[in-house]
Design a protein around this motif. Structure first.
Motif, mmCIF file in Angstrom:
data_model
loop_
_atom_site.group_PDB
_atom_site.id
_atom_site.type_symbol
_atom_site.label_atom_id
_atom_site.label_comp_id
_atom_site.label_asym_id
_atom_site.label_seq_id
_atom_site.Cartn_x
_atom_site.Cartn_y
_atom_site.Cartn_z
ATOM 1 N N UNK A 26 0.827 -1.209 0.000
ATOM 2 C CA UNK A 26 0.000 0.000 0.000
ATOM 3 C C UNK A 26 0.864 1.263 0.000
ATOM 4 N N UNK A 27 1.962 1.244 0.762
ATOM 5 C CA UNK A 27 2.855 2.409 0.787
ATOM 6 C C UNK A 27 3.480 2.645 -0.587
ATOM 7 N N UNK A 28 3.998 1.582 -1.197
ATOM 8 C CA UNK A 28 4.617 1.726 -2.513
ATOM 9 C C UNK A 28 3.630 2.187 -3.558
ATOM 10 N N UNK A 29 2.452 1.571 -3.565
ATOM 11 C CA UNK A 29 1.456 1.957 -4.552
ATOM 12 C C UNK A 29 0.987 3.391 -4.324
ATOM 13 N N UNK A 30 0.884 3.797 -3.052
ATOM 14 C CA UNK A 30 0.512 5.171 -2.751
ATOM 15 C C UNK A 30 1.521 6.164 -3.303
ATOM 16 N N UNK A 31 2.803 5.841 -3.189
ATOM 17 C CA UNK A 31 3.849 6.705 -3.761
ATOM 18 C C UNK A 31 3.702 6.790 -5.281
ATOM 19 N N UNK A 32 3.410 5.656 -5.911
ATOM 20 C CA UNK A 32 3.229 5.659 -7.372
ATOM 21 C C UNK A 32 2.024 6.498 -7.773
ATOM 22 N N UNK A 33 0.933 6.408 -7.011
ATOM 23 C CA UNK A 33 -0.266 7.191 -7.325
ATOM 24 C C UNK A 33 -0.005 8.689 -7.160
ATOM 25 N N UNK A 34 0.743 9.060 -6.126
ATOM 26 C CA UNK A 34 1.098 10.472 -5.939
ATOM 27 C C UNK A 34 1.959 10.968 -7.095
ATOM 28 N N UNK A 35 2.902 10.138 -7.524
ATOM 29 C CA UNK A 35 3.743 10.497 -8.667
ATOM 30 C C UNK A 35 2.903 10.709 -9.915
ATOM 31 N N UNK A 36 1.974 9.786 -10.182
ATOM 32 C CA UNK A 36 1.136 9.886 -11.372
ATOM 33 C C UNK A 36 0.220 11.105 -11.308
ATOM 34 N N UNK A 37 -0.309 11.416 -10.128
ATOM 35 C CA UNK A 37 -1.183 12.585 -9.993
ATOM 36 C C UNK A 37 -0.418 13.871 -10.309
ATOM 37 N N UNK A 38 0.820 13.945 -9.853
ATOM 38 C CA UNK A 38 1.631 15.131 -10.120
ATOM 39 C C UNK A 38 1.997 15.238 -11.596
#
Length: 445
Positions: free
Chosen positions: A367-379
């Motif tokens: 969940x932590x890793x995927x959350x980082x990826x989602x934040x990256x994609x949103x930016x």
């Protein structure tokens, strides 16, 4: 149609190494697009089927992506130093990569390669592909988008053709074991699985809005993908795409109307155009039977029932399993207790399945890793691409795609990264701006 952002020149020198790296990257991308597990199994490679050599469990595209990143880094001098510098500059990607590597190690120790192989192709390679693409300038970014759009449109054509002829280009298998029985025909086209086709068609649709084509042609291609969604029979992908993209389209149309940027002719012409397009699609559906599976199963069926019933799995798990995860044999027992046929039914929710497989310990890393990826994609994303990101998460949450071998996540991350270097021109305030052009500009800003 679109103009590049004011970004510095490519960090890679214009050398043969640069061209070689992009060639390897493009070839790897094509492999992920057109070589699903079913095709590899038909070629004699046990990619997602039991048995076979360990090397066969890794997708050919993964090898090409790693080679592309290595060549790209070597062109900048010391590859290790260049990699560390890039990861320091991309902290969210670095955290995503680190979390998935940690989960890979945990899964490898607990389950062996069988419980960890998907992390390489689905998650680690998604980060690597983005890191490779970041090495190239705007010209290569556009070429990447054109390549993806071309395969997407071709795949839609094959899907519609398969639905019309009621036959597949390649057999559809699950785990290489048996051809899947079904009551309604669903096209599988190049990407192997009907639901994977539907997800990738829906989530990559915004790529078409960046094509250097006339606005009318882009609208026609969007409708073409809509027909393909019917052919693939993915109810969730189709309904969510209609809901989310439709809501943004309508909101943008009203915004233009209230700002006085649409005249009477554009409003009436646009309304008539939408009605004609809808009538044409209805005529095609009625005359060809396209989307029969969707329209015949809009009611609550066994597939929907399974998606609810699987949440009872926690009541069957022991405390050790809840904390550290269940082994493959233990998951088979849980499936039996849930009344699932393991051959054709599964826990169709990647969040839930990740917890079942890895327990609280592994799920926290995931969940932590995927959350980082989602934040990256949103930016990185903008406009309708952010809508596509929401769509990706919602559709993926109704499948086990992100805890299984799938190229869908990698392809979406590549599309967002490639599109990040492009922005539409400022909206045209002239009331004479063509309606499709004005709407598409609004969707991208």
């Amino acid at each position: 149609m679109t103009t590049p952002l004011s970004t510095p020149p490519s960090t890679m020198p214009p050398s043969r190494a640069c061209q070689c790296a992009f060639g390897l990257f493009a070839l790897g991308l094509v492999c992920f697009l057109v070589l699903p597990g079913s095709t590899l199994f038909a070629l004699g490679i046990s990619y997602d089927a039991p048995g076979g050599a360990p090397a066969a469990k890794l997708h050919p595209g993964s090898t090409l992506m790693v080679m592309a990143w290595f060549v790209a880094l070597c062109s900048r001098g010391n590859p290790l130093g260049a990699a560390l510098a890039q990861l320091r500059a991309q902290r969210l990607l670095a955290l995503y990569l680190a979390a998935m590597l940690a989960l890979f190690g945990y899964a490898l120790l607990r389950y062996g390669m069988g419980g960890a192989a998907f992390l390489i192709d689905t998650h680690l390679m998604a980060a690597v592909a983005v890191l490779v693409l970041q090495q190239f300038g705007p010209r290569r970014q556009r070429q990447t988008l054109l390549l993806m759009a071309g395969v997407l449109v071709l795949n839609a054509a094959l899907g519609i053709g398969e639905a019309a002829l009621q036959t597949r280009l390649l057999p559809w298998y699950i785990g290489g074991q048996a051809e899947v029985p079904e009551d309604f025909f669903r096209a599988s086209a190049l990407m192997g699985h009907p639901l994977q086709n539907a997800q990738q068609t829906a989530t990559l649709l915004p790529v078409l809005l960046l094509l250097p084509l006339a606005a009318g042609i882009r609208c026609a291609l969007v409708l073409w993908l809509g027909l393909a969604l019917l052919a693939f029979g993915g109810r969730v992908s189709l309904l969510l795409a209609l809901l989310l993209y439709g809501a943004v389209f309508v909101a943008q149309a009203f915004k233009l109307l209230f700002e006085g940027r649409l005249n009477y002719r554009q409003v009436t012409g646009g309304a008539i155009g939408v009605l004609l397009a809808a009538a044409a699609m209805v005529a095609v559906v009625v005359s060809t039977g396209l989307g029969e599976r969707i329209f015949a199963s809009l009611s609550w069926d066994n597939s929907a029932s399974v998606r609810v019933r699987v949440w009872e799995v926690f009541s069957y798990m022991s405390d050790v399993q809840l904390i550290f995860g269940a082994t493959a044999d233990e998951i088979d027992v849980l499936y039996q207790q849930l009344g699932l046929d393991a051959r054709f039914e599964a826990i169709e929710n990647f969040w839930l399945l990740a917890w079942v497989q890895y327990g609280l310990v592994g799920f926290s890393l995931f969940a932590f890793g995927l959350g980082c990826a989602l934040c990256f994609l949103w930016r990185q994303s903008f406009g309708v691409f952010r809508v596509a990101l929401v769509l990706t998460v919602l559709v993926s949450s109704t499948t086990n795609s992100l805890v299984a071998k799938t190229p869908a996540w990698l392809l979406f991350m590549v599309a967002v990264q490639a599109a990040a270097h492009l922005r539409p021109r400022p909206p045209m305030h002239s009331p004479r701006a063509p309606l499709p052009f004005a709407l598409q500009r609004g969707l991208l800003t």
